[in-house]
Enzyme design. Structure first.
Site, PDB file in Angstrom:
ATOM      1  N   ASP A 310       0.864  -1.168   0.000  1.00 20.69           N
ATOM      2  CA  ASP A 310       0.000   0.000   0.000  1.00 20.69           C
ATOM      3  C   ASP A 310       0.908   1.227   0.000  1.00 20.69           C
ATOM      4  O   ASP A 310       1.903   1.259   0.733  1.00 20.69           O
ATOM      5  CB  ASP A 310      -0.889  -0.014   1.244  1.00 20.69           C
ATOM      6  CG  ASP A 310      -1.694   1.265   1.378  1.00 20.69           C
ATOM      7  OD1 ASP A 310      -2.406   1.602   0.415  1.00 20.69           O
ATOM      8  OD2 ASP A 310      -1.596   1.915   2.427  1.00 20.69           O
ATOM      9  N   ASP A 532      -7.132  -1.611   3.683  1.00 21.41           N
ATOM     10  CA  ASP A 532      -6.190  -2.706   3.399  1.00 21.41           C
ATOM     11  C   ASP A 532      -6.590  -4.013   4.074  1.00 21.41           C
ATOM     12  O   ASP A 532      -6.009  -5.065   3.803  1.00 21.41           O
ATOM     13  CB  ASP A 532      -4.776  -2.332   3.880  1.00 21.41           C
ATOM     14  CG  ASP A 532      -4.251  -1.074   3.228  1.00 21.41           C
ATOM     15  OD1 ASP A 532      -4.399  -0.937   2.007  1.00 21.41           O
ATOM     16  OD2 ASP A 532      -3.715  -0.214   3.954  1.00 21.41           O
TER      17      ASP A 532
END
Length: 778
Positions: A310, A532
């Site tokens: 990420d 996430d």
């Protein structure tokens, strides 16, 4: 703390969201034992560690065999118990050491809860929450106790408890279930249940959506243990009566022969070595400020060939800063955004940057809040003057063409968000995140290690691409706007063709991980945000930043306590060291298990005494397996893991095992022809076994460094000295010419057979698996 039950008749408090419980009311809750406690214990107690290490099936069998040997009064043949006791003590020591390290680190990473008490906001731990506490919940918070919303609206993800990934809207009066997490909005809620009364504690383990452990090592060890456990008792009984039936054998001889066979079959040290190596891995990672929440994820680290990163908070510091504001219409941008800031009070990186730049004001009349959602990629408010949205322009505006040229000026260098009203872009806000200093070295490490890097972000793909270049990703890397990927088939095709993905939704992140796994990749995922979580949950190995959300940390197997991306190479190296060394040492243990099992079965049909006594195998085992395996298992080894664990181990173990079986049976045949007595036969078979084990140790020590040379020479010299000085103690006979000739001839045959087996083992395995010879790539 003893179990509590909030369903008993107790006085319920109805505190306001501004005042919360008083200190006296909290004291009353403690007095009545109406305090929450974490029902999910992450580490075993010391008592459980001692119990699980001592009371194993193999320890029980070994103890029973030791009792039988005691009846023979041949006390020297009890030496095998010394190694077992030592191994058990080492394993207990390392596990307790690992537990204490983990417990200390978990305090640092523990979820903290905001509660209102005496009109003040307190930050407390899970185990300090009391019934009827007023808690404040925000984006990314894990809901740790069942609670009823008193004020505010939120969207929650209940996938951990229901398996459904779709978010659920919750308003005043709705129940928030423990185990879910906030994905949008914030609220005040009253604690309704504590401890075992919570929803997550009530549902059975079979219905929880728990990720299955995919450890090859654990599965392989379980196969070995179950196989050996299944055959060892009936085989031992049959062998004992067979040995008893042999002419000249006494009950004592039959006991010693059978014991020698059975202790050879038990790979006791392998199980203990594995747990010890993994425990040491946990301690080493702890020294790098890494919390291991799943012991077997160390293995997953070693096998990772693809890592999904990420962007925000991983390769960047996650500290956004507003660098410029471009007004496209006549509007008081500062006033509007400051009022949005006041109403939403968002604490994500973008929200914090906006509050720092524009502050908070409450001079516009609020009609409705629109909290930020990772799916929609915008937030906003409806005031009496109209609806104002702030976020990704391409998600807010129906027609972006009018502003595309203007927006494209900035997307290469900045994160671009827009303030919009009535499908018009009022202002462009430019934000910038700082690339972590260690990002370039870390990405270079992955490249050198052959690990494919995928950068996944909710931001504009051009912005993500330029940040990736600054972080050191190859300029040839390709990027794509994930909002154009409409189907699972599109995602499946894109995951191998692109390295950078922008405008990715939380559900798409999960699908990217699943698509990579479907293509045969072993996937690691790093992240820190609530967006996430779904991907972290599906990844083979999940890594969260300690600075991230509760939800991300709680679902991840590893937590970087200092949120330092530079720890990633250390993590992968530790995984490879642990698994490579376990794999290498496991072959030493399984050689003994294989040849002992086959010989025990073979001597059911051979009318001769089993050619070993326990003390002889103890000497060979300690010097060629026990000591070397411990030393080799703890040294650096960062080679890339290839192939199946059990297959790799058996591939190394079979050649020497087959040579031992051949050598023992051949010596048994020669003993009949050359009239060797039982002691002479036992001496020769023990030496043949030792030769093959030292040959395997030689190959295991390659490539030879100083440590390996010292280890091999020391073990070899130790065997020779002990053989000469304590020959009678270990039950070896004196040599005569015919024995020396027989030994040399058998050694040559065993060596040639070893080389043949080693060279053609893959061919034999392929014939067994596929029914034909399959060419292997060299």
């Amino acid at each position: 703390m003893k179990k509590n039950n909030s369903n008993n008749k107790v006085v319920r408090y109805n505190a306001s969201i501004k005042e919360g419980l008083t200190r006296q009311q909290v004291k009353n809750r403690y007095k009545d034992n109406l305090v929450n406690y974490d029902t999910n214990v992450k580490t075993k107690s010391i008592k459980e560690i001692v119990k699980t290490n001592i009371f194993t099936i193999f320890n029980i069998i070994n103890f029973f065999l030791a009792c039988l040997v005691l009846t023979t009064k041949s006390y020297k043949n009890l030496m095998f118990m010394g190694g077992i006791i030592l191994n058990t003590l080492i394993s207990i020591f390392q596990e307790i050491r690992s537990k204490k390290t983990l417990d200390k680190l978990q305090v640092v990473s523990e979820t903290k809860i905001k509660v209102i008490r005496d009109s003040k906001v307190d930050v407390i731990g899970i185990n300090d929450i009391v019934l009827d506490d007023i808690i404040k919940l925000e984006l990314g918070n894990q809901i740790v106790v069942d609670s009823i919303i008193l004020d505010g609206d939120v969207e929650v993800n209940e996938s951990f408890i229901t398996g459904e990934a779709d978010t659920v809207f919750k308003k005043k009066g709705d129940m928030l279930l423990s185990g879910s997490f906030i994905v949008s909005g914030n609220c005040y809620a009253k604690v309704e249940h504590i401890g075992l009364d919570n929803y997550t504690a009530k549902i059975s383990s079979s219905t929880k959506d728990i990720k299955k452990n995919s450890s090859e090592i654990m599965n392989s060890l379980n196969k070995i243990i179950s196989t050996v456990s299944f055959i060892i008792i009936p085989l031992g009984i049959l062998l004992f009566f067979k040995q008893l039936d042999i002419e000249g054998n006494t009950v004592n001889s039959a006991i010693l022969n059978t014991t020698a066979a059975l202790i050879g079959m038990i790979p006791e040290g392998l199980v203990l070595l594995t747990s010890t190596v993994l425990a040491v891995g946990v301690i080493r990672l702890a020294s790098k400020k890494v919390l291991v929440q799943d012991l077997y994820c160390i293995e997953a680290l070693a096998r990772v060939d693809t890592i999904c990163l990420d962007k925000t908070g991983t390769i960047t510091e996650g500290k956004m800063e507003v660098v410029d504001v471009i007004d496209l219409e006549k509007v008081d941008t500062n006033k509007i955004i400051s009022n949005i800031n006041y109403q939403l009070d968002e604490n994500n990186p973008t929200g914090l940057a906006l509050k720092k730049k524009f502050g908070k004001n409450n001079d516009l009349k609020l009609v409705k809040k629109i909290p930020f959602s990772s799916k929609n990629k915008y937030s906003g408010c409806i005031f009496d003057s109209g609806e104002y949205l702030i976020g990704a322009p391409e998600f807010i505006l129906k027609d972006l063409s009018k502003y595309k040229k203007e927006l494209d000026k900035y997307t290469n260098n900045y994160r671009v968000i827009g303030l919009c009203k009535d499908n018009k872009l009022l202002s462009i806000i430019l934000l910038q995140d700082i690339v972590r200093k260690e990002a370039k070295d870390t990405l270079d490490y992955f490249k050198k290690q052959g690990v494919s890097v995928k950068i996944i972000s909710g931001d504009n793909p051009k912005t993500v691409y330029n940040i990736a270049l600054k972080a050191g990703l190859d300029e040839k890397s390709k990027y794509i706007d994930a909002s154009t990927l409409k189907t699972d088939a599109d995602i499946y095709e894109a995951v191998d063709n692109y390295q950078i993905f922008g405008r990715v939704s939380p559900e798409q992140k999960r699908k990217f991980v699943l698509a990579l796994q479907k293509k045969g990749h072993f996937v690691a995922m790093t992240g820190d945000g609530v967006n996430d979580v779904l991907a972290l949950k599906e990844a083979d190995c999940s890594v969260a930043m300690n600075s991230g959300t509760d939800a991300a940390k709680n679902v991840s197997q590893l937590v970087l306590l200092d949120s330092n991306f530079a720890s990633m190479p250390h993590i992968v190296d530790e995984g490879r060291r642990s698994i490579n060394n376990i794999q290498r040492s496991a072959s030493l243990f399984l050689v003994k298990t294989i040849y002992a099992s086959v010989l025990a079965f073979a001597f059911l049909f051979i009318n001769k005494a089993y050619p070993f006594i326990p003390v002889q195998l103890t000497l060979t085992s300690v010097l060629t397996i026990g000591i070397p395996s411990v030393i080799l298992a703890l040294e650096p080894n960062h080679n890339i893991i290839k192939g199946n664990f059990l297959g790799n181990v058996l591939r190394r173990a079979f050649p020497p095992a087959i040579s031992v079986i051949f050598g023992v049976l051949f010596i048994s045949f020669l003993s009949t022809v050359l009239k060797f007595n039982t002691t002479q036969t036992s001496t020769l078979t023990a030496l043949i076994t030792t030769f093959n084990c030292f040959t395997l140790l030689f190959k295991t020590c390659k490539p030879f460094n100083l440590l390996h040379k010292i280890l091999y020479i020391t073990m070899l010299v130790a065997f020779v000295i002990l053989f000469i000085l304590l020959r009678e103690f270990f039950g070896f006979s004196a040599f005569k010419i015919s024995m020396i000739i027989a030994l040399m001839f058998t050694i040559v045959l065993c060596f040639l057979l070893y080389r043949f087996n080693e060279r053609y083992i893959d061919v034999l395995i392929n014939i067994f698996k596929y029914g034909k010879i399959k060419k292997e790539k060299v």
